[in-house]
Design a protein around this motif. Structure first.
Motif, PDB file in Angstrom:
ATOM      1  N   PHE A   1     113.425  68.270  56.802  1.00 29.72           N
ATOM      2  CA  PHE A   1     113.960  66.924  56.669  1.00 29.72           C
ATOM      3  C   PHE A   1     114.763  66.569  55.582  1.00 29.72           C
ATOM      4  N   ASP A   2     115.043  67.287  54.582  1.00 26.64           N
ATOM      5  CA  ASP A   2     115.998  67.212  53.474  1.00 26.64           C
ATOM      6  C   ASP A   2     117.368  67.609  54.138  1.00 26.64           C
ATOM      7  N   ARG A   3     117.302  68.594  55.234  1.00 27.59           N
ATOM      8  CA  ARG A   3     118.430  69.184  55.604  1.00 27.59           C
ATOM      9  C   ARG A   3     118.972  68.428  56.707  1.00 27.59           C
ATOM     10  N   TYR A   4     118.117  68.030  57.568  1.00 30.07           N
ATOM     11  CA  TYR A   4     118.451  67.576  59.072  1.00 30.07           C
ATOM     12  C   TYR A   4     117.958  66.197  59.081  1.00 30.07           C
ATOM     13  N   GLY A   5     117.513  65.594  58.105  1.00 26.66           N
ATOM     14  CA  GLY A   5     117.079  64.009  58.345  1.00 26.66           C
ATOM     15  C   GLY A   5     118.275  63.235  58.135  1.00 26.66           C
ATOM     16  N   PRO A   6     117.906  61.970  58.497  1.00 25.93           N
ATOM     17  CA  PRO A   6     118.996  60.952  58.031  1.00 25.93           C
ATOM     18  C   PRO A   6     119.443  60.683  56.697  1.00 25.93           C
ATOM     19  N   ARG A   7     120.513  60.476  56.329  1.00 24.83           N
ATOM     20  CA  ARG A   7     120.905  60.441  54.778  1.00 24.83           C
ATOM     21  C   ARG A   7     121.164  58.753  54.592  1.00 24.83           C
ATOM     22  N   GLU A   8     121.060  58.551  53.301  1.00 28.93           N
ATOM     23  CA  GLU A   8     121.312  57.052  52.971  1.00 28.93           C
ATOM     24  C   GLU A   8     122.624  56.615  52.898  1.00 28.93           C
TER      25      GLU A   8
END
Length: 232
Positions: free
Chosen positions: A219-226
């Motif tokens: 998730f850190d790599r592919y999840g949405p970013r703020e």
């Protein structure tokens, strides 16, 4: 000012993916090696498992009160369905707050870990300990321990979500202590009740830790970013 769904899913408190990837890789290697040894019925491991299991069972049959406490803990407090229910509550809360990608990620991780657990049980097909005077019973194959793996995955995911939320250090330490007691405790109950071999529990811990580590790293790599607010 309310947090947007994107900011909830992409907190800046998320840890870097590299340590999680390394943790997942190490746990996967160790779990794979252990699985091969169990499947091959490597005699030194089998002998060690039986020695520990027999010693614990001899004590259990003489302490019915402690057996009852262990059964309550393993069947209710730390049962796999209890852990899945806690994870489901977290998923619903995330969804309600608008962090839907994160909610789906956690739900998928929980489901995939359960499928992995059952797939390995079927593939390895290890028999559980058998005693002439059992103090408890369990079904399905022994390896890996479903209780140990479910507790590790459930507690690990909840700790990860707590960290991402930016919770204070006292709360994180309290939660980590409760998680450690739960993960270690459920493994010990399965051994004390004589329904698992020690390597079953160790396998469940390693596989669960790998699942949590890869979930966090993924998730850190592919999840949405703020997205930064305008004007900042």
């Amino acid at each position: 000012m309310h947090s947007s769904p994107r900011s909830l899913a992409g907190r800046t408190h998320a840890p870097p993916s590299a340590p999680a990837l390394w943790t997942g890789a190490v746990c996967t290697v160790l779990a794979s090696a252990l699985t091969v040894l169990v499947a091959a019925r490597w005699q030194p491991l089998m002998d060690l498992d039986r020695t520990v299991a027999e010693a614990l069972h001899r004590r259990a049959v003489t302490e019915p009160g402690l057996v009852h406490v262990n059964r309550v803990l393993t069947d209710w407090v730390w049962d796999p369905w209890t852990m899945r229910a806690l994870t489901a509550v977290a998923v619903v809360a995330l969804w309600w707050r608008g962090a839907r990608p994160l909610a789906l990620w956690v739900a998928a991780a929980s489901l995939l870990s359960a499928l992995l657990q059952q797939g390995l049980k079927a593939a390895v097909g290890r028999e559980r300990p058998r005693w002439p005077d059992p103090v408890d019973s369990a079904h399905y194959a022994a390896y890996p321990s479903g209780h140990a793996m479910s507790a590790t995955v459930g507690c690990g995911l909840l700790l990860w979500l707590l960290y991402r939320s930016g919770a204070g250090r006292p709360l994180r330490w309290a939660a980590a202590s409760a998680a450690a007691v739960s993960v270690l405790g459920v493994g010990l109950t399965r051994l004390y009740l004589g329904v698992h071999w020690p390597s079953d529990v160790l396998g469940g811990w390693l596989l669960g830790a790998a699942a949590v580590a890869f979930t966090a790293a993924g998730f850190d790599r592919y999840g949405p970013r703020e997205r930064p607010a305008r004007g900042t």
